[in-house]
Write an enzyme that holds these catalytic residues in place. Structure first.
Site, PDB file in Angstrom:
ATOM      1  CB  SER A  10      -0.904  -0.013   1.246  1.00  0.00           C
ATOM      2  OG  SER A  10      -1.729   1.119   1.302  1.00  0.00           O
ATOM      3  CB  CYS A  11       1.967   3.868  -1.438  1.00  0.00           C
ATOM      4  SG  CYS A  11       1.177   3.892  -3.063  1.00  0.00           S
ATOM      5  N   GLY A  12       0.164   5.907  -0.785  1.00  0.00           N
ATOM      6  CA  GLY A  12      -0.842   6.954  -0.750  1.00  0.00           C
ATOM      7  C   GLY A  12      -1.981   6.720  -1.714  1.00  0.00           C
ATOM      8  N   GLY A  71      -1.421   4.135  -4.564  1.00  0.00           N
ATOM      9  CA  GLY A  71      -1.099   3.006  -5.431  1.00  0.00           C
ATOM     10  C   GLY A  71      -0.006   3.253  -6.444  1.00  0.00           C
ATOM     11  CD1 TRP A 112      -4.052   7.645   4.172  1.00  0.00           C
ATOM     12  CD2 TRP A 112      -3.956   5.537   4.921  1.00  0.00           C
ATOM     13  NE1 TRP A 112      -4.420   7.660   5.484  1.00  0.00           N
ATOM     14  CE2 TRP A 112      -4.367   6.374   5.980  1.00  0.00           C
ATOM     15  CE3 TRP A 112      -3.845   4.173   5.157  1.00  0.00           C
ATOM     16  CZ2 TRP A 112      -4.662   5.887   7.258  1.00  0.00           C
ATOM     17  CZ3 TRP A 112      -4.126   3.681   6.423  1.00  0.00           C
ATOM     18  CH2 TRP A 112      -4.532   4.539   7.456  1.00  0.00           C
TER      19      TRP A 112
END
Length: 284
Positions: A242-244, A246, A271
Site C-alpha cells: 500500500s502507499c498513498g 497506489g 490510503w
C-alpha cells in the site's frame, strides 16, 4: 545490474543503443502529486526521449471511480495502449521524470497485471538520461495502432475486501511504502484524507529507501535484500503493498521482483481509500 529478475530494469546505455530497434517502444509515464507543482504533460511536450509516447495514469484509469488512477477495465487498457502504438509483440520500456521510478513502476505493474510481461523500467529515469546528455526531442510521435489483448492477472491486485479479510487471516504481509511520518500518522497526506496512520499490522518500507540518492538508480541486489531482511520480510510470504494512492507502492513491488520475490500484489486503493473510510481500523 546483478538482480535475479534483472530484465525488469534497463540501463540508459541499453536504451540509447536500442532506440531504433523495431520491437522496442518507449513510454514516458511521468506523474506528480498535487503539491509538487509540476505538469507532467507540459514537461513531456517540451522534451522527451525520442519516440516516447506519453502514458497518463490519470487517463488510462477507471475514471468512473472516485479514487485516483485506479486500474481501468481490461478493455479500456487494451484500447488506450493500442492507440499509443504498444502491442503484444513489443518490448515496452517505461521511464518517468522523478527518478524514483514511481509512476514508471506503476505502469510496469499495470502492463504485467494485464498480461504483458515484456516490460521494463529505465533505471535512473529521465534525470539520469538528461545528466548523461542523451538525445531528447519535442516532437510528438505519431504511433501506429498495434494489436494488444489484455489478460487480467488478479493475483497482482488487492482491493478493500481483500485487505479487510487479511486483518484476520494475516495471510499476506502488508507493506506500506509511504514516508515514516505519514506511516506513523504524524504528517499530512499530499492528498488530504479523513484519517492518518496505517493499516493495522503493516510494516513500513519507504520506497525512497530503495533508490540511490545520487544516481536515482535502484539499489544493488545485496542492498535491497538487506533492507527487506531488516524489515522482516520473508521471501516466501505473500505480500500486499500500500502507499498513498497506489503509485509508489509499485516501486517497492519492482524492488521485491528484482530480488526474486514473486508473490507480490498492490492494494490499488491504498490510503486514498483506507484513510477516507470510517469502517477501516487504523494504527498510529
Amino acid at each position: 545490474m546483478n538482480h535475479p529478475n534483472s530484465d525488469a530494469l534497463v540501463s540508459t546505455e541499453w536504451l540509447a543503443s536500442h532506440l531504433s530497434a523495431p520491437d522496442v517502444r518507449v513510454v514516458d509515464a511521468s506523474w506528480y502529486t498535487p503539491g509538487q507543482n509540476r505538469n507532467a504533460r507540459e514537461e513531456y511536450d517540451a522534451e522527451h526521449i525520442p519516440g516516447a509516447v506519453f502514458f497518463d495514469i490519470d487517463e488510462i484509469a477507471d475514471t468512473d471511480s472516485t479514487l485516483p488512477h485506479m486500474l481501468p477495465p481490461a478493455e479500456k487498457f487494451s484500447s488506450k495502449v493500442r492507440k499509443l502504438g504498444l502491442g503484444n509483440g513489443n518490448k515496452v520500456v517505461v521511464y518517468d521524470g522523478s527518478g524514483f521510478t514511481s509512476a514508471a513502476a506503476r505502469v510496469w505493474w499495470m502492463f504485467r497485471t494485464f498480461g504483458h510481461r515484456d516490460v521494463s523500467v529505465l533505471d535512473g529515469g529521465f534525470p539520469k538520461w538528461l545528466r548523461e546528455g542523451l538525445p531528447v526531442e519535442d516532437l510528438p510521435p505519431v504511433p501506429r495502432t498495434r494489436h494488444f489483448i489484455s489478460h487480467y492477472n488478479h493475483l497482482l491486485v488487492r482491493d478493500l475486501d481483500h485487505m479487510k479479510a487479511n486483518l484476520e487471516s494475516k495471510r499476506e504481509l502488508v507493506i506500506d511504502a509511504r514516508a515514516p511520518a505519514r506511516f506513523k500518522g504524524e504528517a499530512a497526506e499530499p492528498r488530504p484524507t479523513k484519517h492518518q496512520g496505517h493499516i493495522p499490522g503493516s510494516i513500513n518500507v519507504p520506497f525512497a529507501d530503495l533508490i540511490d540518492d545520487r544516481t536515482r538508480c535502484m539499489l544493488p541486489t545485496d542492498q535491497l535484500k538487506a533492507r527487506f531482511d531488516a524489515a522482516g520480510i520473508d521471501s516466501k510470504q505473500p505480500v500486499a503493498i500500500s502507499c498513498g494512492s497506489g503509485v509508489t507502492a509499485c516501486t517497492v513491488a519492482l524492488a521485491l521482483h528484482l530480488v526474486g520475490h514473486e508473490n507480490v500484489a498492490i492494494y490499488d486503493g491504498s490510503w486514498a481509500e483506507w484513510g477516507n473510510r470510517d469502517d477501516t481500523p487504523i494504527e498510529k
